[in-house]
Write an enzyme that holds these catalytic residues in place. Sequence first.
Site, PDB file in Angstrom:
ATOM      1  N   HIS A   1       0.845  -1.207   0.000  1.00 25.54           N
ATOM      2  CA  HIS A   1       0.000   0.000   0.000  1.00 25.54           C
ATOM      3  C   HIS A   1       0.868   1.240   0.000  1.00 25.54           C
ATOM      4  O   HIS A   1       1.986   1.245   0.515  1.00 25.54           O
ATOM      5  CB  HIS A   1      -0.940   0.011   1.206  1.00 25.54           C
ATOM      6  CG  HIS A   1      -0.245  -0.137   2.521  1.00 25.54           C
ATOM      7  ND1 HIS A   1       0.183  -1.347   3.017  1.00 25.54           N
ATOM      8  CD2 HIS A   1       0.131   0.785   3.442  1.00 25.54           C
ATOM      9  CE1 HIS A   1       0.768  -1.174   4.191  1.00 25.54           C
ATOM     10  NE2 HIS A   1       0.762   0.118   4.455  1.00 25.54           N
TER      11      HIS A   1
ATOM     12  N   HIS B   1       0.885   5.352   1.077  1.00 24.30           N
ATOM     13  CA  HIS B   1       0.272   6.350   1.947  1.00 24.30           C
ATOM     14  C   HIS B   1       0.313   7.703   1.236  1.00 24.30           C
ATOM     15  O   HIS B   1       1.395   8.145   0.829  1.00 24.30           O
ATOM     16  CB  HIS B   1       1.076   6.520   3.242  1.00 24.30           C
ATOM     17  CG  HIS B   1       1.147   5.317   4.122  1.00 24.30           C
ATOM     18  ND1 HIS B   1       0.460   5.222   5.318  1.00 24.30           N
ATOM     19  CD2 HIS B   1       1.856   4.159   4.020  1.00 24.30           C
ATOM     20  CE1 HIS B   1       0.731   4.066   5.905  1.00 24.30           C
ATOM     21  NE2 HIS B   1       1.578   3.397   5.134  1.00 24.30           N
TER      22      HIS B   1
HETATM   23  P1  AMP Z   1       2.200   0.334   7.288  1.00 22.30           P
HETATM   24  O1  AMP Z   1       2.971   0.624   8.524  1.00 22.30           O
HETATM   25  O2  AMP Z   1       2.757   1.037   6.077  1.00 22.30           O
HETATM   26  O3  AMP Z   1       1.969  -1.145   7.056  1.00 22.30           O
HETATM   27  O4  AMP Z   1       0.809   1.030   7.499  1.00 22.30           O
HETATM   28  C1  AMP Z   1      -0.352   0.377   7.802  1.00 22.30           C
HETATM   29  C2  AMP Z   1      -1.373   1.468   8.024  1.00 22.30           C
HETATM   30  O5  AMP Z   1      -2.648   0.860   8.001  1.00 22.30           O
HETATM   31  C3  AMP Z   1      -1.242   2.205   9.341  1.00 22.30           C
HETATM   32  O6  AMP Z   1      -1.014   3.588   9.086  1.00 22.30           O
HETATM   33  C4  AMP Z   1      -2.569   1.942  10.049  1.00 22.30           C
HETATM   34  O7  AMP Z   1      -3.041   3.077  10.735  1.00 22.30           O
HETATM   35  C5  AMP Z   1      -3.457   1.564   8.895  1.00 22.30           C
HETATM   36  N1  AMP Z   1      -4.549   0.669   9.225  1.00 22.30           N
HETATM   37  C6  AMP Z   1      -4.512  -0.472   9.959  1.00 22.30           C
HETATM   38  N2  AMP Z   1      -5.721  -1.050  10.014  1.00 22.30           N
HETATM   39  C7  AMP Z   1      -6.545  -0.258   9.290  1.00 22.30           C
HETATM   40  C8  AMP Z   1      -7.935  -0.300   8.989  1.00 22.30           C
HETATM   41  N3  AMP Z   1      -8.727  -1.299   9.422  1.00 22.30           N
HETATM   42  N4  AMP Z   1      -8.464   0.689   8.233  1.00 22.30           N
HETATM   43  C9  AMP Z   1      -7.688   1.693   7.791  1.00 22.30           C
HETATM   44  N5  AMP Z   1      -6.361   1.790   8.043  1.00 22.30           N
HETATM   45  C10 AMP Z   1      -5.814   0.842   8.789  1.00 22.30           C
END
Ligand code: AMP
Length: 137
Positions: free
Chosen positions: A98, A100
């Site tokens: 993903h 950001h």
């Molecule tokens: P990463 O550290 O790049 O894997 O980021 C994962 C991101 O997903 C974090 O910023 C979390 O806040 C976000 N996240 C986790 N669970 C959910 C969810 N159910 N809906 C939306 N965002 C989420």
Amino acid sequence: MSCIFCSIIAGEIPCHKIYESEFVIAFLDIGPVSTGHTLVLPKAHAENLETGSLADAERLMSAIYTIAPSILKAVGADGYNLGMNHGECAGQDVMHTHLHIMPRTNGIPRTFTKTHPSKEELAATAEAIRAELQKVG
Ligand code: AMP
Ligand code: ZN
């Protein structure tokens, strides 16, 4: 294999969706570092960019091109940070590729500290972004 983002894509877990195409989905991060912080991901599960298809990598950037301007308009931001945490060493928590999009505003200090808006606040932000996206078709 259980993957929270695959569960969101499957509709088993709710999200504040702002955009969806055949191959890509975008929804608000529940722990935003700024208002409008959005996650953009391929629907096909892959742990990281290179274990997914090149086509999906290209689709991610196309989606950024399409949706980022509407996010900025909706939240009144002036620019954004685009981020990818690739691997645990880089801080990747969710093992489904993903990007950001983190909107930034002139005069507001950049921070990567997570905030915890209410569901209602997230829903209002998502609605504002969808409205901007609708204007550009
Ligand atoms: P990463 O550290 O790049 O894997 O980021 C994962 C991101 O997903 C974090 O910023 C979390 O806040 C976000 N996240 C986790 N669970 C959910 C969810 N159910 N809906 C939306 N965002 C989420
Ligand atoms: Zn997944």
